[in-house]
Scaffold this motif. Structure first.
Motif, short mmCIF file in Angstrom:
data_model
loop_
_atom_site.label_atom_id
_atom_site.label_comp_id
_atom_site.label_asym_id
_atom_site.label_seq_id
_atom_site.Cartn_x
_atom_site.Cartn_y
_atom_site.Cartn_z
N GLN A 161 0.84 -1.20 0.00
CA GLN A 161 0.00 0.00 0.00
C GLN A 161 0.87 1.25 0.00
N ASN A 162 2.12 1.10 0.43
CA ASN A 162 3.05 2.22 0.51
C ASN A 162 2.39 3.34 1.31
N ASN A 163 2.26 4.53 0.76
CA ASN A 163 1.60 5.61 1.49
C ASN A 163 0.26 5.99 0.87
N GLY A 164 -0.35 5.08 0.15
CA GLY A 164 -1.67 5.36 -0.41
C GLY A 164 -2.73 5.41 0.68
N VAL A 165 -3.83 6.06 0.37
CA VAL A 165 -4.93 6.23 1.31
C VAL A 165 -6.23 5.76 0.64
N ARG A 166 -7.05 5.05 1.41
CA ARG A 166 -8.34 4.54 0.93
C ARG A 166 -8.15 3.65 -0.32
N ASP A 186 -3.21 0.16 5.91
CA ASP A 186 -3.63 1.06 6.97
C ASP A 186 -5.12 0.91 7.22
N SER A 187 -5.63 1.67 8.17
CA SER A 187 -7.02 1.51 8.58
C SER A 187 -8.01 2.03 7.55
N SER A 203 0.55 -7.20 6.60
CA SER A 203 1.04 -6.44 7.75
C SER A 203 0.28 -5.13 7.83
N GLY A 204 0.28 -4.57 9.02
CA GLY A 204 -0.43 -3.32 9.24
C GLY A 204 -1.79 -3.57 9.85
N SER A 205 -2.70 -2.66 9.62
CA SER A 205 -4.04 -2.73 10.20
C SER A 205 -4.84 -3.89 9.62
N THR A 206 -5.71 -4.47 10.44
CA THR A 206 -6.65 -5.49 9.95
C THR A 206 -8.07 -4.94 9.84
N GLY A 208 -11.15 -3.47 8.06
CA GLY A 208 -11.58 -3.52 6.67
C GLY A 208 -11.27 -4.82 5.96
N HIS A 209 -10.77 -5.85 6.68
CA HIS A 209 -10.49 -7.15 6.08
C HIS A 209 -11.74 -8.02 6.13
#
Length: 251
Positions: A161-166, A186-187, A203-206, A208-209
């Motif tokens: 996801q790098n630094n992408g959002v949504r 991310d979240s 890795s990172g937030s879970t 939205g999975h």
């Protein structure tokens, strides 16, 4: 059908809006096979470009460390360096030195039905799909849809996801990559119906999975019908398998 090869820089550079590149074979270029670039300023006024049905391979800047060249780190198969609403679909990308499909600066773009493998040479990052970036702390990559793609055998992550959002990750398959299946989530990410067969699946937030291989059967490694890149069943799970309703069936 157009063949583009042995470029001393980028194979094809798209500047502006409403361009289309399709049915090209692009290979052995010094930098990226295809680069879409118009402006670094967000919100973007350019974009709506289509990159479809291309084969891109063996693009590499390994061995070049002059100026901003960094021994493999600037030759993606497809690099989207600006724009809104770009569509990247049905492309085959392999054996380039940096990333497969890099959405470094892009908003509301759709990346679907692509097969990427063998990325990462020299000091290249080797991600199959890099989904956004925010240089200098400014968010420039938002609302990307990444769906029905296959990312296999890259030296880095299958999907970053790098630094992408949504970012929405929907029905993708990742396996045998050198690092993680889905990295740095991310979240704000929506992560649905994906398969990851790496040791580190995500890795990172879970947040939205839902309905991913790691949600359906914890501790079970997916199996696939074929690992032959020429097969229509390449990295599809067997029918009747616990994973047979997820992953990149239409890739």
């Amino acid at each position: 059908y157009v063949e583009i090869k042995n470029s001393s820089l980028v194979g094809v550079e798209m500047v502006g809006t409403d361009n289309k590149i399709e049915f090209c074979e692009i290979h052995d270029c010094w930098l990226s096979g295809i680069l879409a670039y118009a402006s670094e300023d967000a919100p973007y006024t350019t974009g709506r470009n289509i990159i479809r049905n291309n084969t891109i391979y063996n693009c590499s800047d390994v061995g070049h460390i002059d100026g901003w060249y960094d021994n493999g780190g600037n030759a993606d198969a497809i690099s989207i360096s600006s724009g809104v609403g770009n569509i990247i679909e049905h492309n085959l990308c392999y054996n380039c030195s940096d990333d497969g499909i890099d959405l470094w600066r892009s908003t509301a773009s759709i990346v679907r039905y692509n097969l990427v493998y063998g990325m990462g040479l020299g000091d290249g990052s080797g991600n199959g799909f890099k989904c956004g970036g925010s240089p200098d702390g400014v968010t420039m990559s938002t609302d990307l849809v990444v769906a029905y793609n296959i990312s296999v055998g890259n030296t880095g992550n299958g999907f970053s996801q790098n630094n992408g959002v949504r970012t929405t990750f929907y029905h993708n398959t990742t396996a045998l990559n050198g690092s993680e299946g889905f990295s740095g989530l991310d979240s704000t990410a929506i992560v649905t119906g994906n398969i990851a067969a790496e040791t580190v699946r995500h890795s990172g937030s879970t947040v939205g999975h839902n309905g991913n291989s790691w949600d359906i059967s914890v501790g079970t490694t997916p199996t696939f019908i074929s690992i032959d890149t020429s097969s229509d069943d390449y990295y599809k799970p067997p029918i009747g398998n616990v994973f047979d309703n997820i992953g990149a069936y239409a890739a």
